[in-house]
Design an enzyme around this catalytic site. Structure first.
Site, PDB file in Angstrom:
ATOM      1  N   SER A 190       0.544  -1.261  -0.045  1.00  0.00           N
ATOM      2  CA  SER A 190       0.120   0.089   0.075  1.00  0.00           C
ATOM      3  C   SER A 190       0.978   1.731   0.129  1.00  0.00           C
ATOM      4  O   SER A 190       1.028   1.150  -0.843  1.00  0.00           O
ATOM      5  CB  SER A 190      -1.254  -0.170   0.905  1.00  0.00           C
ATOM      6  OG  SER A 190      -1.730   0.372   0.953  1.00  0.00           O
ATOM      7  N   ASP A 203      10.566   4.604 -10.157  1.00  0.00           N
ATOM      8  CA  ASP A 203      10.036   4.934 -11.435  1.00  0.00           C
ATOM      9  C   ASP A 203      11.252   6.329 -11.601  1.00  0.00           C
ATOM     10  O   ASP A 203      11.099   6.386 -12.981  1.00  0.00           O
ATOM     11  CB  ASP A 203       8.868   5.198 -11.362  1.00  0.00           C
ATOM     12  CG  ASP A 203       7.989   4.318 -11.100  1.00  0.00           C
ATOM     13  OD1 ASP A 203       8.171   2.935 -11.195  1.00  0.00           O
ATOM     14  OD2 ASP A 203       6.646   3.711 -11.390  1.00  0.00           O
ATOM     15  N   LYS A 213      -0.465  -3.664  -2.995  1.00  0.00           N
ATOM     16  CA  LYS A 213      -2.072  -3.165  -3.284  1.00  0.00           C
ATOM     17  C   LYS A 213      -2.036  -2.354  -3.798  1.00  0.00           C
ATOM     18  O   LYS A 213      -1.285  -1.035  -3.511  1.00  0.00           O
ATOM     19  CB  LYS A 213      -2.382  -3.019  -1.757  1.00  0.00           C
ATOM     20  CG  LYS A 213      -3.946  -2.265  -1.517  1.00  0.00           C
ATOM     21  CD  LYS A 213      -3.911  -2.430   0.024  1.00  0.00           C
ATOM     22  CE  LYS A 213      -5.144  -1.590   0.885  1.00  0.00           C
ATOM     23  NZ  LYS A 213      -5.176  -0.084   0.747  1.00  0.00           N
TER      24      LYS A 213
END
Length: 410
Positions: free
Chosen positions: A315, A326, A340
Protein backbone atom coordinates in the site's frame (compact mmCIF):
# COMPACT_ATOMS: atom_id res chain seq x y z
CA UNK A 1 -20.53 14.34 4.97
CA UNK A 2 -17.00 15.21 5.94
CA UNK A 3 -13.97 13.52 4.45
CA UNK A 4 -11.92 12.15 7.34
CA UNK A 5 -8.82 10.38 6.03
CA UNK A 6 -7.49 8.84 2.86
CA UNK A 7 -5.83 5.48 3.33
CA UNK A 8 -3.71 3.33 1.21
CA UNK A 9 -3.97 -0.35 4.79
CA UNK A 10 -18.56 -6.93 7.48
CA UNK A 11 -21.03 -8.45 8.05
CA UNK A 12 -23.60 -9.95 5.68
CA UNK A 13 -27.22 -9.55 6.68
CA UNK A 14 -29.26 -12.23 4.92
CA UNK A 15 -32.89 -11.19 5.33
CA UNK A 16 -35.41 -13.61 3.90
CA UNK A 17 -38.59 -15.56 4.76
CA UNK A 18 -38.66 -19.20 3.66
CA UNK A 19 -39.86 -22.57 4.92
CA UNK A 20 -40.25 -26.09 3.58
CA UNK A 21 -43.35 -26.57 5.69
CA UNK A 22 -45.18 -23.29 6.23
CA UNK A 23 -45.83 -20.54 3.74
CA UNK A 24 -47.64 -17.25 4.30
CA UNK A 25 -49.34 -14.88 1.90
CA UNK A 26 -47.96 -11.45 2.82
CA UNK A 27 -50.42 -9.45 0.76
CA UNK A 28 -49.90 -7.17 -2.21
CA UNK A 29 -46.61 -5.57 -1.14
CA UNK A 30 -44.47 -8.01 -3.15
CA UNK A 31 -46.46 -7.32 -6.30
CA UNK A 32 -46.07 -3.55 -5.87
CA UNK A 33 -42.32 -3.96 -5.55
CA UNK A 34 -42.24 -6.26 -8.56
CA UNK A 35 -44.01 -3.61 -10.62
CA UNK A 36 -41.39 -1.03 -9.65
CA UNK A 37 -38.68 -3.53 -10.52
CA UNK A 38 -40.16 -4.08 -14.00
CA UNK A 39 -40.15 -0.33 -14.59
CA UNK A 40 -36.49 -0.25 -13.60
CA UNK A 41 -35.35 -3.00 -16.00
CA UNK A 42 -32.82 -2.27 -18.73
CA UNK A 43 -33.18 -3.16 -22.37
CA UNK A 44 -32.71 -6.92 -22.94
CA UNK A 45 -29.77 -6.26 -25.25
CA UNK A 46 -27.75 -4.61 -22.48
CA UNK A 47 -25.30 -6.64 -20.41
CA UNK A 48 -27.06 -6.13 -17.05
CA UNK A 49 -30.64 -7.38 -16.70
CA UNK A 50 -31.56 -4.87 -14.00
CA UNK A 51 -31.06 -1.24 -13.24
CA UNK A 52 -32.25 -0.70 -9.69
CA UNK A 53 -33.37 2.87 -9.02
CA UNK A 54 -33.26 4.61 -5.63
CA UNK A 55 -37.02 4.44 -5.12
CA UNK A 56 -37.01 0.68 -5.57
CA UNK A 57 -34.10 0.26 -3.15
CA UNK A 58 -35.83 2.25 -0.41
CA UNK A 59 -39.07 0.34 -0.94
CA UNK A 60 -37.24 -3.00 -0.58
CA UNK A 61 -35.44 -1.91 2.59
CA UNK A 62 -38.66 -0.62 4.17
CA UNK A 63 -40.51 -3.79 3.21
CA UNK A 64 -37.89 -6.03 4.81
CA UNK A 65 -38.00 -3.89 7.94
CA UNK A 66 -41.79 -4.19 8.05
CA UNK A 67 -41.56 -7.96 7.62
CA UNK A 68 -39.08 -8.22 10.49
CA UNK A 69 -41.25 -6.06 12.76
CA UNK A 70 -44.39 -8.03 11.92
CA UNK A 71 -43.16 -11.60 11.51
CA UNK A 72 -39.86 -12.17 13.30
CA UNK A 73 -40.51 -14.35 16.35
CA UNK A 74 -38.60 -12.05 18.74
CA UNK A 75 -38.35 -8.29 19.10
CA UNK A 76 -35.49 -7.04 16.93
CA UNK A 77 -33.38 -4.05 17.90
CA UNK A 78 -33.99 -1.36 15.28
CA UNK A 79 -30.43 -0.02 15.48
CA UNK A 80 -28.89 -3.48 15.06
CA UNK A 81 -31.08 -4.10 12.01
CA UNK A 82 -30.04 -0.75 10.49
CA UNK A 83 -26.32 -1.37 11.11
CA UNK A 84 -26.66 -4.88 9.68
CA UNK A 85 -28.20 -3.46 6.51
CA UNK A 86 -25.48 -0.83 6.16
CA UNK A 87 -22.70 -3.34 6.73
CA UNK A 88 -24.35 -5.77 4.35
CA UNK A 89 -24.60 -3.12 1.64
CA UNK A 90 -20.88 -2.34 1.80
CA UNK A 91 -19.99 -6.03 2.10
CA UNK A 92 -21.86 -6.72 -1.16
CA UNK A 93 -19.01 -4.92 -2.94
CA UNK A 94 -16.82 -7.96 -2.13
CA UNK A 95 -13.95 -5.59 -1.36
CA UNK A 96 -12.05 -6.55 1.83
CA UNK A 97 -10.80 -2.95 2.19
CA UNK A 98 -14.29 -1.39 2.29
CA UNK A 99 -16.50 -1.63 5.36
CA UNK A 100 -19.01 0.23 7.49
CA UNK A 101 -18.07 0.99 11.11
CA UNK A 102 -20.21 1.49 14.17
CA UNK A 103 -19.32 4.36 16.50
CA UNK A 104 -17.20 2.06 18.69
CA UNK A 105 -15.45 0.49 15.69
CA UNK A 106 -14.75 3.91 14.21
CA UNK A 107 -13.21 5.14 17.46
CA UNK A 108 -10.92 2.11 17.53
CA UNK A 109 -10.01 2.65 13.88
CA UNK A 110 -8.99 6.25 14.58
CA UNK A 111 -7.04 5.19 17.66
CA UNK A 112 -4.96 2.87 15.51
CA UNK A 113 -4.09 5.44 12.87
CA UNK A 114 -3.43 8.02 15.61
CA UNK A 115 -0.81 5.77 17.16
CA UNK A 116 -2.08 4.00 20.31
CA UNK A 117 -4.49 1.17 21.10
CA UNK A 118 -4.76 -2.10 23.07
CA UNK A 119 -4.27 -5.27 21.06
CA UNK A 120 -1.83 -7.78 19.63
CA UNK A 121 -0.02 -5.68 17.01
CA UNK A 122 -1.04 -7.30 13.73
CA UNK A 123 -1.82 -5.64 10.41
CA UNK A 124 -4.39 -7.84 8.64
CA UNK A 125 -6.15 -7.83 5.31
CA UNK A 126 -8.97 -9.83 3.75
CA UNK A 127 -7.97 -12.10 0.88
CA UNK A 128 -10.32 -12.26 -2.11
CA UNK A 129 -8.65 -15.44 -3.41
CA UNK A 130 -9.37 -17.69 -0.41
CA UNK A 131 -11.63 -15.50 1.82
CA UNK A 132 -9.17 -15.86 4.69
CA UNK A 133 -7.85 -13.19 7.05
CA UNK A 134 -4.25 -12.64 5.99
CA UNK A 135 -1.44 -11.22 8.12
CA UNK A 136 0.13 -8.40 6.12
CA UNK A 137 2.78 -7.89 8.81
CA UNK A 138 3.21 -7.93 12.58
CA UNK A 139 4.15 -4.57 14.08
CA UNK A 140 7.74 -4.54 15.22
CA UNK A 141 8.26 -5.22 18.91
CA UNK A 142 4.60 -6.05 19.61
CA UNK A 143 3.20 -9.24 21.21
CA UNK A 144 2.37 -10.65 17.77
CA UNK A 145 5.90 -9.98 16.53
CA UNK A 146 7.49 -11.59 19.59
CA UNK A 147 5.16 -14.60 19.33
CA UNK A 148 6.37 -15.26 15.78
CA UNK A 149 3.45 -14.38 13.50
CA UNK A 150 4.59 -13.83 9.92
CA UNK A 151 3.48 -12.16 6.71
CA UNK A 152 1.02 -14.36 4.75
CA UNK A 153 -0.08 -16.34 7.81
CA UNK A 154 -3.81 -17.06 7.47
CA UNK A 155 -5.79 -16.53 10.67
CA UNK A 156 -8.22 -19.45 10.86
CA UNK A 157 -9.45 -19.35 14.46
CA UNK A 158 -9.53 -16.84 17.31
CA UNK A 159 -10.30 -18.16 20.78
CA UNK A 160 -11.47 -21.42 19.21
CA UNK A 161 -13.97 -19.77 16.83
CA UNK A 162 -13.61 -20.02 13.05
CA UNK A 163 -13.18 -16.78 11.11
CA UNK A 164 -13.04 -15.85 7.44
CA UNK A 165 -12.30 -12.56 5.67
CA UNK A 166 -15.98 -11.59 5.46
CA UNK A 167 -16.01 -11.66 9.28
CA UNK A 168 -12.83 -9.61 9.66
CA UNK A 169 -14.57 -6.85 11.65
CA UNK A 170 -15.62 -9.37 14.28
CA UNK A 171 -12.14 -10.91 14.32
CA UNK A 172 -10.51 -7.53 14.93
CA UNK A 173 -12.94 -6.83 17.79
CA UNK A 174 -11.72 -9.96 19.57
CA UNK A 175 -8.02 -9.40 18.89
CA UNK A 176 -8.31 -5.87 20.23
CA UNK A 177 -9.67 -5.46 23.74
CA UNK A 178 -8.65 -5.32 27.37
CA UNK A 179 -4.97 -4.97 28.17
CA UNK A 180 -3.44 -8.07 29.79
CA UNK A 181 -5.94 -10.65 28.50
CA UNK A 182 -4.84 -13.70 26.50
CA UNK A 183 -6.00 -14.32 22.95
CA UNK A 184 -5.61 -17.71 21.27
CA UNK A 185 -4.98 -17.63 17.52
CA UNK A 186 -4.70 -20.52 15.06
CA UNK A 187 -2.97 -19.73 11.77
CA UNK A 188 -2.48 -21.66 8.57
CA UNK A 189 1.11 -21.30 7.37
CA UNK A 190 2.65 -22.65 4.18
CA UNK A 191 6.36 -23.34 3.82
CA UNK A 192 8.42 -22.53 0.72
CA UNK A 193 7.27 -25.80 -0.88
CA UNK A 194 3.60 -24.98 -0.30
CA UNK A 195 3.14 -27.52 2.49
CA UNK A 196 0.55 -26.27 4.97
CA UNK A 197 0.49 -26.62 8.74
CA UNK A 198 -1.65 -25.20 11.53
CA UNK A 199 0.09 -23.31 14.34
CA UNK A 200 -1.46 -22.19 17.62
CA UNK A 201 -0.40 -18.99 19.37
CA UNK A 202 -1.38 -17.67 22.79
CA UNK A 203 -0.74 -13.94 22.86
CA UNK A 204 -1.36 -11.43 25.63
CA UNK A 205 -2.83 -8.06 24.65
CA UNK A 206 -0.73 -4.98 25.37
CA UNK A 207 -1.10 -1.23 24.90
CA UNK A 208 0.32 -0.82 21.43
CA UNK A 209 2.12 2.50 21.19
CA UNK A 210 2.94 2.58 17.56
CA UNK A 211 6.49 3.88 17.18
CA UNK A 212 6.67 3.73 13.42
CA UNK A 213 10.15 5.24 12.92
CA UNK A 214 13.53 4.10 14.22
CA UNK A 215 17.01 5.10 13.08
CA UNK A 216 20.73 4.60 13.56
CA UNK A 217 23.98 5.84 12.03
CA UNK A 218 26.09 2.97 10.69
CA UNK A 219 29.72 3.00 9.67
CA UNK A 220 30.83 4.74 6.45
CA UNK A 221 28.34 7.57 7.20
CA UNK A 222 25.39 5.39 6.19
CA UNK A 223 22.13 6.28 7.87
CA UNK A 224 19.47 3.64 8.55
CA UNK A 225 15.79 4.56 8.96
CA UNK A 226 13.06 1.98 9.41
CA UNK A 227 9.41 2.94 8.89
CA UNK A 228 6.96 0.28 10.06
CA UNK A 229 3.75 2.11 9.07
CA UNK A 230 2.48 5.47 7.82
CA UNK A 231 0.34 6.79 10.67
CA UNK A 232 -0.49 10.37 11.66
CA UNK A 233 2.74 11.02 13.66
CA UNK A 234 5.04 9.17 11.23
CA UNK A 235 6.22 12.01 9.02
CA UNK A 236 7.20 14.30 11.91
CA UNK A 237 9.13 11.44 13.54
CA UNK A 238 10.82 10.62 10.24
CA UNK A 239 11.74 14.23 9.54
CA UNK A 240 13.18 14.71 13.02
CA UNK A 241 15.29 11.53 12.90
CA UNK A 242 16.42 12.16 9.31
CA UNK A 243 17.70 15.63 10.22
CA UNK A 244 19.43 14.25 13.32
CA UNK A 245 21.26 11.64 11.20
CA UNK A 246 22.42 14.40 8.85
CA UNK A 247 23.82 16.32 11.81
CA UNK A 248 25.74 13.18 12.77
CA UNK A 249 27.33 13.07 9.32
CA UNK A 250 25.00 10.86 7.24
CA UNK A 251 25.91 10.86 3.55
CA UNK A 252 23.92 7.82 2.33
CA UNK A 253 20.65 6.26 3.47
CA UNK A 254 19.03 2.84 3.87
CA UNK A 255 15.25 3.28 4.01
CA UNK A 256 13.78 0.06 5.40
CA UNK A 257 10.12 -0.50 4.43
CA UNK A 258 10.09 -4.26 5.01
CA UNK A 259 6.88 -5.47 6.70
CA UNK A 260 5.42 -1.97 6.36
CA UNK A 261 1.72 -2.57 5.51
CA UNK A 262 0.99 1.05 4.59
CA UNK A 263 -1.26 3.61 6.22
CA UNK A 264 -2.04 7.22 5.32
CA UNK A 265 -1.50 8.33 1.74
CA UNK A 266 -0.59 11.89 2.73
CA UNK A 267 2.09 10.68 5.14
CA UNK A 268 3.76 8.44 2.57
CA UNK A 269 3.88 11.21 -0.05
CA UNK A 270 5.42 13.58 2.52
CA UNK A 271 8.26 11.09 2.99
CA UNK A 272 8.75 10.76 -0.78
CA UNK A 273 8.78 14.52 -1.10
CA UNK A 274 11.98 14.58 0.97
CA UNK A 275 13.85 12.94 -1.90
CA UNK A 276 12.22 14.08 -5.17
CA UNK A 277 13.13 17.49 -6.58
CA UNK A 278 9.75 18.23 -8.14
CA UNK A 279 7.83 16.06 -10.59
CA UNK A 280 5.27 13.30 -10.18
CA UNK A 281 5.02 11.13 -7.05
CA UNK A 282 1.85 9.25 -8.02
CA UNK A 283 -1.65 9.74 -9.39
CA UNK A 284 -5.08 8.22 -8.85
CA UNK A 285 -8.00 7.42 -11.15
CA UNK A 286 -11.58 6.94 -9.95
CA UNK A 287 -14.40 5.17 -11.82
CA UNK A 288 -15.26 8.35 -13.71
CA UNK A 289 -11.62 8.41 -14.86
CA UNK A 290 -11.01 11.59 -12.89
CA UNK A 291 -7.29 11.97 -12.39
CA UNK A 292 -5.68 13.42 -9.29
CA UNK A 293 -1.92 13.91 -9.25
CA UNK A 294 0.46 14.40 -6.35
CA UNK A 295 3.70 16.14 -7.19
CA UNK A 296 6.88 16.75 -5.23
CA UNK A 297 8.10 20.25 -4.45
CA UNK A 298 11.48 21.66 -5.41
CA UNK A 299 14.51 21.60 -3.15
CA UNK A 300 14.81 17.91 -2.28
CA UNK A 301 17.86 16.28 -0.75
CA UNK A 302 20.06 14.45 -3.30
CA UNK A 303 21.35 11.85 -0.83
CA UNK A 304 22.05 8.36 -2.25
CA UNK A 305 19.31 5.91 -1.21
CA UNK A 306 18.61 2.18 -1.05
CA UNK A 307 15.08 1.06 -0.19
CA UNK A 308 14.49 -2.37 1.38
CA UNK A 309 11.17 -4.13 0.64
CA UNK A 310 9.57 -7.54 1.00
CA UNK A 311 6.19 -9.29 0.73
CA UNK A 312 5.02 -7.39 3.81
CA UNK A 313 5.62 -4.01 2.11
CA UNK A 314 2.16 -2.92 1.01
CA UNK A 315 0.00 0.00 0.00
CA UNK A 316 1.51 3.33 1.13
CA UNK A 317 4.98 1.79 1.40
CA UNK A 318 4.60 0.68 -2.23
CA UNK A 319 3.84 4.29 -3.16
CA UNK A 320 7.20 5.30 -1.68
CA UNK A 321 9.11 2.42 -3.30
CA UNK A 322 7.30 2.82 -6.63
CA UNK A 323 7.93 6.57 -6.87
CA UNK A 324 11.61 6.31 -5.95
CA UNK A 325 12.11 3.40 -8.34
CA UNK A 326 10.28 4.92 -11.32
CA UNK A 327 12.03 8.25 -10.87
CA UNK A 328 15.38 6.38 -10.66
CA UNK A 329 15.99 8.03 -7.33
CA UNK A 330 16.77 4.87 -5.31
CA UNK A 331 17.84 1.27 -5.71
CA UNK A 332 15.16 -1.15 -4.50
CA UNK A 333 16.51 -4.28 -2.79
CA UNK A 334 14.69 -7.30 -1.38
CA UNK A 335 11.73 -9.32 -2.69
CA UNK A 336 8.44 -8.63 -4.50
CA UNK A 337 6.09 -6.36 -2.54
CA UNK A 338 2.50 -7.16 -1.51
CA UNK A 339 0.60 -5.52 -4.36
CA UNK A 340 -2.11 -3.18 -3.02
CA UNK A 341 -2.70 -0.49 -5.61
CA UNK A 342 -6.02 0.94 -4.49
CA UNK A 343 -6.91 3.90 -2.28
CA UNK A 344 -9.52 4.05 0.47
CA UNK A 345 -11.34 7.16 1.63
CA UNK A 346 -12.81 7.33 5.14
CA UNK A 347 -16.04 9.29 5.55
CA UNK A 348 -17.64 10.56 8.75
CA UNK A 349 -21.19 9.21 8.94
CA UNK A 350 -24.13 10.15 11.22
CA UNK A 351 -24.05 9.24 14.93
CA UNK A 352 -20.26 8.95 15.06
CA UNK A 353 -20.11 6.07 12.57
CA UNK A 354 -17.65 5.74 9.70
CA UNK A 355 -17.47 4.41 6.17
CA UNK A 356 -14.20 3.19 4.69
CA UNK A 357 -14.56 2.83 0.94
CA UNK A 358 -12.21 2.05 -1.93
CA UNK A 359 -12.55 5.13 -4.13
CA UNK A 360 -9.72 4.94 -6.66
CA UNK A 361 -6.71 3.06 -8.00
CA UNK A 362 -3.26 4.61 -7.78
CA UNK A 363 -0.46 4.58 -10.33
CA UNK A 364 3.29 5.01 -10.06
CA UNK A 365 4.97 7.81 -12.03
CA UNK A 366 5.46 5.50 -15.03
CA UNK A 367 1.71 4.78 -15.15
CA UNK A 368 1.74 1.32 -13.54
CA UNK A 369 -1.00 0.08 -11.22
CA UNK A 370 0.63 -2.52 -8.99
CA UNK A 371 -2.57 -4.00 -7.53
CA UNK A 372 -2.30 -7.77 -7.30
CA UNK A 373 1.22 -7.65 -8.74
CA UNK A 374 3.47 -5.69 -6.43
CA UNK A 375 6.79 -4.01 -7.17
CA UNK A 376 9.78 -6.04 -8.29
CA UNK A 377 13.06 -5.02 -6.63
CA UNK A 378 15.97 -3.81 -8.73
CA UNK A 379 18.13 -6.35 -6.92
CA UNK A 380 16.39 -9.48 -5.63
CA UNK A 381 17.76 -10.73 -2.32
CA UNK A 382 15.98 -13.35 -0.22
CA UNK A 383 16.41 -12.79 3.51
CA UNK A 384 18.59 -15.30 5.36
CA UNK A 385 16.41 -17.93 7.07
CA UNK A 386 18.19 -17.49 10.39
CA UNK A 387 16.93 -13.88 10.60
CA UNK A 388 13.73 -14.30 12.62
CA UNK A 389 12.99 -10.61 13.27
CA UNK A 390 13.64 -7.71 10.91
CA UNK A 391 15.64 -5.20 12.94
CA UNK A 392 18.85 -3.21 12.80
CA UNK A 393 19.89 -5.28 15.81
CA UNK A 394 20.34 -8.20 13.39
CA UNK A 395 22.73 -6.23 11.21
CA UNK A 396 25.41 -8.94 11.08
CA UNK A 397 22.97 -11.65 9.90
CA UNK A 398 20.65 -9.50 7.77
CA UNK A 399 21.97 -10.08 4.24
CA UNK A 400 19.49 -7.58 2.75
CA UNK A 401 20.94 -4.77 4.87
CA UNK A 402 24.44 -5.99 4.04
CA UNK A 403 23.59 -5.85 0.32
CA UNK A 404 22.26 -2.31 0.76
CA UNK A 405 25.55 -1.25 2.42
CA UNK A 406 27.49 -2.85 -0.43
CA UNK A 407 25.47 -0.94 -3.07
CA UNK A 408 25.77 2.36 -1.23
CA UNK A 409 29.54 1.98 -0.90
CA UNK A 410 30.11 1.29 -4.61
Amino acid sequence: MKLKKILITILVLALFLTSNVISYNLGNSSKKLADKKIIAKKDDNEKSSKKINDEYVLERINEVKRMIDKNYYKKADDYDVLIGMLKGAVNSLKDPYSYYMTEDEYKKFNEETDGEFAGLGIYVSGSIDDNLITVVAPMKGTPADRAGLKTDDKIIKINGKDFTADKMDDAVKIMRGKHGEKVKITVLRRDENGKAKFIDFEIVREIIKVQTVSSKLLKDNIGYISISGFDTPTYNDFDKQYKELKKQGMKKLILDLRNNPGGLLTTSTQVVNTFLDGGLIMYTLDKQNNKETINATKGADDIKIVVLVNKGSASASEIVAGALKDRKRATIIGTQTFGKGIVQTVFNMPDGEGLKLTTSAYYTPSGVNIHGKGIAPDIKVELNKEVKTISIDNLAKDNQIQKAIEILNK
